[in-house]
Design a protein around this motif. Structure first.
Motif, short mmCIF file in Angstrom:
data_model
loop_
_atom_site.label_atom_id
_atom_site.label_comp_id
_atom_site.label_asym_id
_atom_site.label_seq_id
_atom_site.Cartn_x
_atom_site.Cartn_y
_atom_site.Cartn_z
N ILE A 179 -2.18 -0.88 -4.61
CA ILE A 179 -3.05 -0.61 -3.51
C ILE A 179 -3.98 -2.11 -3.33
CG2 ILE A 179 -4.71 0.71 -2.40
CD1 ILE A 179 -3.22 3.30 -3.46
N VAL A 180 -4.60 -2.24 -4.31
CA VAL A 180 -5.69 -3.25 -4.26
C VAL A 180 -4.89 -4.40 -3.97
CG1 VAL A 180 -7.02 -4.61 -5.78
CG2 VAL A 180 -7.18 -2.14 -5.86
N GLN B 197 3.59 5.42 -5.90
CA GLN B 197 3.59 5.58 -7.13
C GLN B 197 2.57 6.59 -7.71
OE1 GLN B 197 5.56 3.85 -9.53
NE2 GLN B 197 6.60 3.25 -7.76
N LEU B 198 1.38 6.42 -6.82
CA LEU B 198 0.37 7.64 -7.14
C LEU B 198 1.03 9.01 -7.37
CD1 LEU B 198 -2.64 6.45 -5.35
CD2 LEU B 198 -2.53 6.26 -7.74
N GLY C 68 2.07 1.63 -3.42
CA GLY C 68 1.14 2.14 -4.12
C GLY C 68 0.74 3.76 -4.14
N ILE C 69 0.96 4.30 -2.83
CA ILE C 69 0.73 5.36 -2.55
C ILE C 69 1.90 6.30 -3.34
CG2 ILE C 69 0.72 7.53 -0.77
CD1 ILE C 69 -0.66 5.40 0.85
N VAL D 10 0.95 -1.21 -0.03
CA VAL D 10 0.16 0.05 -0.08
C VAL D 10 0.97 1.24 0.00
CG1 VAL D 10 -1.83 1.30 1.31
CG2 VAL D 10 -1.95 -1.21 0.88
N GLY E 33 -0.07 2.48 -9.23
CA GLY E 33 -0.54 2.74 -7.81
C GLY E 33 -1.65 2.12 -7.14
N ILE E 34 -2.67 2.21 -8.31
CA ILE E 34 -3.90 1.40 -7.81
C ILE E 34 -3.84 0.00 -7.70
CG2 ILE E 34 -6.19 1.15 -8.70
CD1 ILE E 34 -6.33 3.92 -9.93
N VAL E 35 -3.05 -0.61 -8.50
CA VAL E 35 -2.86 -2.09 -8.64
C VAL E 35 -2.12 -2.41 -7.36
CG1 VAL E 35 -1.54 -3.85 -9.74
CG2 VAL E 35 -3.05 -2.17 -11.05
N ILE F 210 -0.51 5.94 -12.07
CA ILE F 210 -1.89 6.20 -11.63
C ILE F 210 -1.98 4.65 -11.39
CG2 ILE F 210 -4.27 6.55 -11.45
CD1 ILE F 210 -2.56 9.15 -10.86
N ILE F 211 -2.11 4.14 -12.58
CA ILE F 211 -2.53 2.29 -12.85
C ILE F 211 -1.74 1.72 -11.78
CG2 ILE F 211 -2.84 0.64 -14.43
CD1 ILE F 211 -4.51 2.57 -15.60
#
Length: 51
Positions: free
Chosen positions: A32-33, A19-20, A16-17, A13, A28-30, A25-26
């Motif tokens: 985090i999920v 990376q955001l 991911g943050i 997570v 980072g979201i991946v 964006i993509i």
């Protein structure tokens, strides 16, 4: 085992943050999920539903 999964989830997570914030964006979201899916609490791909 749950503690190790929790550590991995936190790392994913946070990555991911980061990376955001860097504009990925993509990715980072991946991340985090995936972090939420691996984590031992709440929704986890390792929890088996009995019944």
């Amino acid at each position: 085992m749950a503690f190790i999964l929790w550590i991995i989830a936190v790392v994913l997570v946070i990555a991911g943050i980061v990376q955001l914030l860097q504009g990925q964006i993509i990715l980072g979201i991946v991340l985090i999920v995936v972090g939420l899916a691996v984590g031992p609490g709440g929704w986890s791909i390792f929890n088996k539903k009995k019944g």
